[in-house]
Design a protein around this motif. Structure first.
Motif, PDB file in Angstrom:
ATOM      1  N   ASP A   1      -4.543  -3.322  -5.119  1.00  0.00           N
ATOM      2  CA  ASP A   1      -3.776  -3.501  -3.884  1.00  0.00           C
ATOM      3  C   ASP A   1      -4.501  -4.593  -3.098  1.00  0.00           C
ATOM      4  O   ASP A   1      -5.653  -4.420  -2.715  1.00  0.00           O
TER       5      ASP A   1
ATOM      6  N   SER B   1       0.835  -1.204   0.000  1.00  0.00           N
ATOM      7  CA  SER B   1       0.000   0.000   0.000  1.00  0.00           C
ATOM      8  C   SER B   1       0.867   1.250   0.000  1.00  0.00           C
ATOM      9  O   SER B   1       0.536   2.245  -0.634  1.00  0.00           O
TER      10      SER B   1
ATOM     11  N   ALA C   1      -3.264   1.709   7.427  1.00  0.00           N
ATOM     12  CA  ALA C   1      -3.769   0.518   8.107  1.00  0.00           C
ATOM     13  C   ALA C   1      -3.546  -0.698   7.206  1.00  0.00           C
ATOM     14  O   ALA C   1      -3.377  -0.545   5.996  1.00  0.00           O
ATOM     15  N   ALA C   2      -3.550  -1.900   7.800  1.00  0.00           N
ATOM     16  CA  ALA C   2      -3.408  -3.112   6.995  1.00  0.00           C
ATOM     17  C   ALA C   2      -4.582  -3.181   6.016  1.00  0.00           C
ATOM     18  O   ALA C   2      -5.712  -2.815   6.339  1.00  0.00           O
ATOM     19  N   THR C   3      -4.286  -3.611   4.797  1.00  0.00           N
ATOM     20  CA  THR C   3      -5.326  -3.705   3.774  1.00  0.00           C
ATOM     21  C   THR C   3      -6.158  -4.955   4.044  1.00  0.00           C
ATOM     22  O   THR C   3      -5.612  -6.032   4.207  1.00  0.00           O
TER      23      THR C   3
HETATM   24 MG   LIG Z   1      -1.747  -2.684   2.591  1.00  0.00          MG
END
Ligand SMILES: [Mg+2]
Ligand SMILES: Nc1nc2c(ncn2[C@@H]2O[C@H](COP(=O)(O)OP(=O)(O)OP(=O)(O)O)[C@@H](O)[C@H]2O)c(=O)[nH]1
Ligand SMILES: Nc1nc2c(ncn2[C@@H]2O[C@H](COP(=O)(O)OP(=O)(O)O)[C@@H](O)[C@H]2O)c(=O)[nH]1
Lengths: 344, 310
Positions: free
Chosen positions: A68, A27, A46-48
């Motif tokens: 992504d 990301s 933030a984590a995807t």
């Molecule tokens: Mg990500």
């Protein structure tokens, strides 16, 4: 010319899939390159959690969809869905974090993803970004790249020989120009007119005795093409830094002007005002950097010796105009093929 | 004219960012390189030539408690006498009562030893404060700090190494040490008019801090000059990487022309013209003509508070 529907654009824009383990920097890479997030701000990402599709519509040559995907493995359905996503992708970027400890897990994921993508679509271009390389010295970067390539080649040779030739390896970091350089080369693979653009740049460089010329996508600062003289990363860096200065200064000194020119604001076509943006830099080592907007969101940036620049500005501008005309033809054809709105 | 030295104290707790800012402004670090800096031990002195006759004698004072205690006690006179400017750096993310207590004691020491000194409070690492909370945060902190330093001449700034706020604060700091600013501004305004420019700005060449400006056409963005300091300083550094200095830069778009070039030995100048009929060559000529008149002001600037002046 009718406006294309989102649907028709979606069909025509090549897709680039970004894969890799959680926290590898997927990301971050796409936010820094396409959304102008400052590198130090990526710590807040933030984590995807699900597949994110980002539409990129800059110049005629940078019309993309970036996918992504979460680094965490998803449900069975999500994983099945990934196969059909890969089928439609023109390129796969696999991001591998050099600072991470679990190299084995990363490598096995890399191998799986590559084979899977290749089986879904044997025309896919595969790019491995050896990422967060800011932690490494120049020498370590080279070593890391060749070692990784060797390991992956060895492992893939057993299962599928042909895929090896489709993979490129590049060390990248969001904190320097390397990620822009690497992404430029990915995008160039997807441009069918690349050869034509390069010959046009060669012609320009020869006629005007330039040291180097780049054609840049202004918004992303990716370079679309360069002439065939030897490439030095520092030239690319300097030219892309100049673009940044040009954009930043232009940003500061255009608002006021927007008010002044409010009367003829109806058509926002820049060319109608008669002056495209240019920048000229004199360096103390007798070099000149010369930037000129040659089409919407496309910038030509050249490096020249002072003795070839002084007194020749007219000639240079004339040749740049010829270059821009050739470029316009290519873009027009491309726009028709891609179903993009025409510029004029 | 003999060189004049001005003493600047740079204080604040360890890790607040003192050495980082000093390195970016005066030693050509890029912000990211500052993460490699080690803690400052005792005091690091540096003498920085600034505009011809002015020398900034910068005392970067290590911020660990035992150092500060030592500065306030045994070393008090040595550290706090003859101070022209105190720059006190707070870490915005962790401002505790202990920090303000130290600050109060430092203010007392300044009051005792260098009553005329100017105090600049830099509340730093603002990038780490949530954007929505910044305004309220600043209001509260400013009131608090002003109260502590009420006997002194105190100004607050909100800074981060990641944006132009750093240049804003440091430009103000160095500007208060230049005494002939009014003469300079008047001359600059005249130059601006002769060149038919919208605005003219003079930057110190090495740091690219803003020295003075003249504005004829008003502009909405009040932070533009420090933004330009930041933009051009970064670009100069990337030119340096190619072992090349930046001599001049000219950017033109449909509506305006921006020219930046070396001016006197110690300064660079920027001109902005929105009149598209202006020819850069003519402007360059005017700048060259003006150069002689500015030299005595910039390259040998007389200094505020120095005993050289009558
Ligand atoms: Mg990500
Ligand atoms: N040092 C360094 N850190 C980086 C670089 N790129 C990304 N990072 C950091 O790596 C961390 C993870 O980045 P993300 O982009 O969120 O990772 P991701 O691959 O999208 O993770 P998932 O969405 O969980 O799969 C962030 O804190 C980034 O700031 C780099 O080039 N160098
Ligand atoms: N997020 C953030 N970090 C900063 C900023 N300024 C400095 N730092 C970091 O804070 C740390 C300590 O800085 P340093 O200058 O050594 O502090 P000193 O002890 O006051 O000299 C370094 O890792 C810097 O990179 C800032 O504006 N924002």
């Amino acid at each position: 010319v009718g406006r294309p529907t989102t649907e028709s654009l979606t069909k025509s824009r090549p897709q680039i899939l970004i894969a890799g383990l959680p926290g590898s920097g997927k990301s971050s890479v796409q936010s820094v390159v396409f959304h102008k997030i400052s590198p130090h701000e990526t710590v807040f990402l933030a984590a995807t959690e699900s597949v994110h599709k980002h539409e990129v519509g800059n110049s005629a040559f940078v019309q993309l969809q970036i996918l992504d995907i979460p680094g965490k493995l998803g449900s069975v359905e999500a994983e099945e869905n990934l196969d059909s996503v890969m089928k439609g992708c023109s390129a796969l970027i696999f991001v591998i974090d050099v600072t991470s400890e679990n190299t084995d897990e990363a490598l096995s994921r890399l191998k799986d993803t590559i084979l899977r993508a290749y089986n879904a679509n044997s025309n896919i271009f595969i790019e491995v970004f050896i990422h967060k390389a800011d932690a490494l010295t120049e020498e370590q970067r080279r070593y890391c790249q060749s070692e990784l390539q060797e390991r992956v080649d060895d492992e893939l040779r057993e299962s599928n020989d042909k895929v090896i030739n489709r993979i490129s390896y590049r060390t990248t970091s969001i904190f320097d120009h390397s990620v822009f350089e690497a992404f430029s080369l990915v995008v160039q693979r997807l441009i069918s007119e690349l050869g034509a653009l390069e010959s046009m740049l060669d012609l320009l460089v020869n006629r005007c005795i330039m040291e180097k010329a780049f054609l840049f996508d202004e918004v992303s600062k990716l370079y679309i093409a360069t002439d065939s003289t030897p490439y030095h990363p520092q030239d690319f860096e300097l030219c892309s830094d100049l673009i940044e200065v040009n954009i930043d200064l232009g940003g500061i000194y255009s608002e006021k002007i927007a008010k002044k020119g409010a009367a003829d604001k109806d058509d926002d076509d820049k060319s109608s005002k008669g002056r495209s943006s240019t920048a000229t830099i004199h360096l103390s080592n007798n070099m000149i950097l010369y930037l000129r907007e040659v089409s919407q969101y496309l910038l030509l940036v050249c490096i020249m010796r002072r003795q070839n620049f002084d007194g020749n500005v007219g000639l240079i501008e004339y040749n740049v105009k010829i270059f821009a005309e050739g470029l316009r033809e290519i873009i027009e054809r491309r726009r028709q093929e891609l179903n993009l709105p025409s510029e004029s | 004219m003999a060189a004049v030295k001005q003493k600047l104290l740079l204080m604040g707790k360890s890790g607040a960012g003192k050495t980082s800012m000093r390195s970016i402004i005066f030693a050509n670090y890029v912000p990211r390189e500052t993460s490699r800096l080690g803690a400052t031990i005792d005091v690091e002195h540096s003498n920085i030539r600034f505009l011809g006759s002015l020398t900034l004698s910068l005392w970067d004072c290590g911020g660990q408690d035992h150092f500060i205690d030592n500065f306030l006690e045994a070393e008090q006179e040595n550290v706090f006498k003859d101070v022209a400017v105190l720059i006190y750096v707070f870490d915005a993310e962790s401002m505790e009562t202990k920090d303000t207590d130290y600050f109060r004691r430092v203010c007392d020491a300044i009051y005792t030893n260098s009553r005329g000194a100017k105090i600049f409070c830099l509340v730093h690492k603002m990038d780490l404060i949530n954007e929505n909370e910044r305004e309220q945060f600043c209001k509260v902190r400013e009131a608090q700090l002003k109260k502590i330093g009420e006997r002194l001449d105190l100004t607050c700034f909100w800074t981060s190494i990641w944006d132009e706020t750093l240049y804003k604060a440091w430009s103000e700091i160095v500007r208060c040490l230049i005494s002939n600013l009014d003469t300079l501004k008047a001359k600059l305004r005249a130059l601006c008019e002769v060149c038919e420019a919208d605005e003219v700005v003079i930057f110190e060449r090495a740091t690219f801090l803003v020295i003075a400006h003249a504005v004829i056409e008003p502009h909405d963005d009040i932070h533009r000059f420090e933004k330009i300091s930041n933009i051009i300083k970064q670009f100069k550094l990337s030119c340096n990487k190619k072992r090349a200095g930046l001599e001049s830069l000219q950017v033109q778009n449909a509506n305006s022309t921006v020219l930046i070039l070396d001016f006197t030995v110690c300064t660079s100048i920027m001109l902005v013209c929105s009149d598209t009929r202006i020819r850069p060559a003519a402007v360059l000529h005017n700048i060259q003509l003006a150069n002689e008149g500015f030299k005595p002001l910039l390259d040998d600037a007389p200094i505020a508070g120095s005993d050289m002046l009558i």
